[in-house]
Write an enzyme that holds these catalytic residues in place. Structure first.
Site, PDB file in Angstrom:
ATOM      1  N   ASP A 106       0.861  -1.192   0.000  1.00  0.00           N
ATOM      2  CA  ASP A 106       0.000   0.000   0.000  1.00  0.00           C
ATOM      3  C   ASP A 106       0.892   1.235   0.000  1.00  0.00           C
ATOM      4  O   ASP A 106       1.044   1.914   1.011  1.00  0.00           O
ATOM      5  CB  ASP A 106      -0.928  -0.019   1.218  1.00  0.00           C
ATOM      6  CG  ASP A 106      -1.917  -1.164   1.157  1.00  0.00           C
ATOM      7  OD1 ASP A 106      -2.328  -1.529   0.033  1.00  0.00           O
ATOM      8  OD2 ASP A 106      -2.268  -1.701   2.213  1.00  0.00           O
TER       9      ASP A 106
ATOM     10  N   ASP B 197      -5.567  -7.015  -5.792  1.00  0.00           N
ATOM     11  CA  ASP B 197      -6.764  -6.754  -4.978  1.00  0.00           C
ATOM     12  C   ASP B 197      -7.579  -5.657  -5.642  1.00  0.00           C
ATOM     13  O   ASP B 197      -7.539  -4.499  -5.230  1.00  0.00           O
ATOM     14  CB  ASP B 197      -6.322  -6.353  -3.560  1.00  0.00           C
ATOM     15  CG  ASP B 197      -7.493  -6.281  -2.606  1.00  0.00           C
ATOM     16  OD1 ASP B 197      -8.599  -6.743  -2.966  1.00  0.00           O
ATOM     17  OD2 ASP B 197      -7.305  -5.757  -1.488  1.00  0.00           O
ATOM     18  N   LEU B 198      -8.300  -6.028  -6.687  1.00  0.00           N
ATOM     19  CA  LEU B 198      -9.016  -5.032  -7.497  1.00  0.00           C
ATOM     20  C   LEU B 198     -10.523  -5.091  -7.294  1.00  0.00           C
ATOM     21  O   LEU B 198     -11.251  -4.279  -7.858  1.00  0.00           O
ATOM     22  CB  LEU B 198      -8.662  -5.226  -8.982  1.00  0.00           C
ATOM     23  CG  LEU B 198      -7.170  -5.082  -9.284  1.00  0.00           C
ATOM     24  CD1 LEU B 198      -6.885  -5.309 -10.756  1.00  0.00           C
ATOM     25  CD2 LEU B 198      -6.662  -3.709  -8.852  1.00  0.00           C
ATOM     26  N   LYS B 199     -10.982  -6.046  -6.518  1.00  0.00           N
ATOM     27  CA  LYS B 199     -12.400  -6.150  -6.125  1.00  0.00           C
ATOM     28  C   LYS B 199     -13.333  -5.848  -7.303  1.00  0.00           C
ATOM     29  O   LYS B 199     -14.108  -4.902  -7.289  1.00  0.00           O
ATOM     30  CB  LYS B 199     -12.694  -5.214  -4.952  1.00  0.00           C
ATOM     31  CG  LYS B 199     -11.897  -5.571  -3.701  1.00  0.00           C
ATOM     32  CD  LYS B 199     -12.345  -4.801  -2.491  1.00  0.00           C
ATOM     33  CE  LYS B 199     -11.637  -5.225  -1.225  1.00  0.00           C
ATOM     34  NZ  LYS B 199     -10.198  -4.859  -1.166  1.00  0.00           N
TER      35      LYS B 199
ATOM     36  N   PRO C  90     -21.346  -8.916 -16.318  1.00  0.00           N
ATOM     37  CA  PRO C  90     -20.517 -10.105 -16.526  1.00  0.00           C
ATOM     38  C   PRO C  90     -19.505  -9.984 -17.656  1.00  0.00           C
ATOM     39  O   PRO C  90     -18.347 -10.392 -17.514  1.00  0.00           O
ATOM     40  CB  PRO C  90     -21.549 -11.206 -16.805  1.00  0.00           C
ATOM     41  CG  PRO C  90     -22.762 -10.758 -16.043  1.00  0.00           C
ATOM     42  CD  PRO C  90     -22.782  -9.259 -16.173  1.00  0.00           C
TER      43      PRO C  90
ATOM     44  N   GLY D 221       0.079  -5.385   5.999  1.00  0.00           N
ATOM     45  CA  GLY D 221       0.634  -4.199   5.363  1.00  0.00           C
ATOM     46  C   GLY D 221       1.597  -3.475   6.277  1.00  0.00           C
ATOM     47  O   GLY D 221       2.786  -3.800   6.366  1.00  0.00           O
TER      48      GLY D 221
HETATM   49  O1  C5P Z   1      -1.648  -2.121   6.857  1.00  0.00           O
HETATM   50  P1  C5P Z   1      -2.632  -3.222   7.102  1.00  0.00           P
HETATM   51  O2  C5P Z   1      -1.996  -4.496   7.636  1.00  0.00           O
HETATM   52  O3  C5P Z   1      -3.824  -2.776   7.920  1.00  0.00           O
HETATM   53  O4  C5P Z   1      -3.153  -3.569   5.634  1.00  0.00           O
HETATM   54  C1  C5P Z   1      -4.187  -4.487   5.413  1.00  0.00           C
HETATM   55  C2  C5P Z   1      -4.447  -4.631   3.943  1.00  0.00           C
HETATM   56  O5  C5P Z   1      -5.580  -5.454   3.772  1.00  0.00           O
HETATM   57  C3  C5P Z   1      -4.756  -3.335   3.224  1.00  0.00           C
HETATM   58  O6  C5P Z   1      -4.267  -3.468   1.884  1.00  0.00           O
HETATM   59  C4  C5P Z   1      -6.260  -3.263   3.228  1.00  0.00           C
HETATM   60  O7  C5P Z   1      -6.788  -2.536   2.155  1.00  0.00           O
HETATM   61  C5  C5P Z   1      -6.609  -4.752   3.091  1.00  0.00           C
HETATM   62  N1  C5P Z   1      -7.940  -5.076   3.575  1.00  0.00           N
HETATM   63  C6  C5P Z   1      -8.346  -4.866   4.868  1.00  0.00           C
HETATM   64  N2  C5P Z   1      -9.599  -5.215   5.270  1.00  0.00           N
HETATM   65  C7  C5P Z   1     -10.438  -5.748   4.396  1.00  0.00           C
HETATM   66  C8  C5P Z   1     -10.055  -5.986   3.081  1.00  0.00           C
HETATM   67  C9  C5P Z   1      -8.775  -5.639   2.696  1.00  0.00           C
HETATM   68  O8  C5P Z   1      -7.574  -4.378   5.699  1.00  0.00           O
HETATM   69  N3  C5P Z   1     -11.628  -6.098   4.797  1.00  0.00           N
END
Ligand code: C5P
Length: 243
Positions: free
Chosen positions: A16, A65-67, A72, A210
């Site tokens: 990130d 992680d592009l959700k 379709p 992250g």
């Molecule tokens: O820095 P941290 O460990 O909080 O990062 C967590 C990662 O997981 C980030 O990229 C965040 O966008 C992702 N994420 C999240 N919670 C979710 C889905 C994805 O923290 N429900």
């Protein structure tokens, strides 16, 4: 017979970071301590697709992680483009149409799809406001089963949801959890957190981490310490491993 996942491959580091230069510097610092990277929307929109391709070509695993969620035809074609990068994981929102379309787009490639059941920023009131007559837990369970039946490879879940979901989906789906904080580290904006060992013991297969890694004074040492924590938890619970 499922092959074993190495403890190191269970750690997915979220890149990130605002740009490709910063991400490349972090990847360089992390070296062999990290084998799996997550690239989200921020970095993708800042030129991260080329980085994803280079990372995959260098032998790292890449999680885009592009959700995805669209009609379709668009989801299928977008997924096909991501598969061409050599990415290992791609997220799609847990709606039947989008999940089926993404599977069609990934056909013939090694791309695995992870469904996002309900965004963790949503609570029951947000779902009601969006018109759902279900609680978050009910909708997570409903979509997890739907994802399994459609043939989606795994789910993104909060570490608190793995115990609810694992019995519903069985051992074949990969459960991937963010919200991980090693003991004593900064919580940041995460609300529902767990240590790496507890998350693995609770049923997670892979962890997305992250800031505890990328914000550490010594990122490689932080990654090594998480891998050791994962390794001890895997040994303790005698985890059923999947590749
Ligand atoms: O820095 P941290 O460990 O909080 O990062 C967590 C990662 O997981 C980030 O990229 C965040 O966008 C992702 N994420 C999240 N919670 C979710 C889905 C994805 O923290 N429900």
């Amino acid at each position: 017979m499922p092959t074993e996942i190495a403890a190191r491959d269970r750690l997915i580091v979220a890149l990130d970071l605002p740009g490709v230069a910063e991400a490349e510097a972090m990847i360089e610092r992390l070296g062999d301590s990290v084998t799996f990277y997550k690239i989200g929307m921020e970095l993708t929109y800042a030129g991260g697709l080329g980085l994803a391709e280079r990372l995959a070509a260098s032998g790292k695993h890449v999680f885009m992680d592009l959700k995805l969620h669209d009609i379709p035809n668009t989801v299928e074609r977008a997924t096909r483009q991501i598969a061409k990068l050599g990415a290992r994981f791609l997220t799609v929102h847990g709606f039947s149409q989008s999940m089926k379309a993404a599977l069609a787009g990934a056909a013939g490639s090694s791309l695995e799809l992870l469904a996002v059941t309900v965004m963790t920023s949503y609570d029951d009131a947000d779902l009601a406001a969006a018109g759902y007559a279900m609680t978050v837990k009910e909708l997570v369970a409903h979509r997890a089963v739907q994802a399994r039946d459609i043939g989606i490879h795994g789910l993104i879940l909060s570490p608190e949801e793995t115990a609810l979901v694992r019995p519903l989906v069985g051992p074949g789906m990969q459960l991937v959890t963010p919200g991980i904080r090693p003991a004593g580290s900064d919580v940041g904006d995460q609300k529902r957190i767990m240590t790496p060992a507890l998350a693995i013991a609770g049923g997670a297969d892979r962890l997305v981490v992250g800031r505890p890694v990328t914000g550490a004074a010594d990122p490689a040492a932080a990654a090594e310490s998480i891998v050791a924590d994962i390794d001890s938890a895997v040994a303790l619970v005698g985890k059923t491993n999947r590749a």
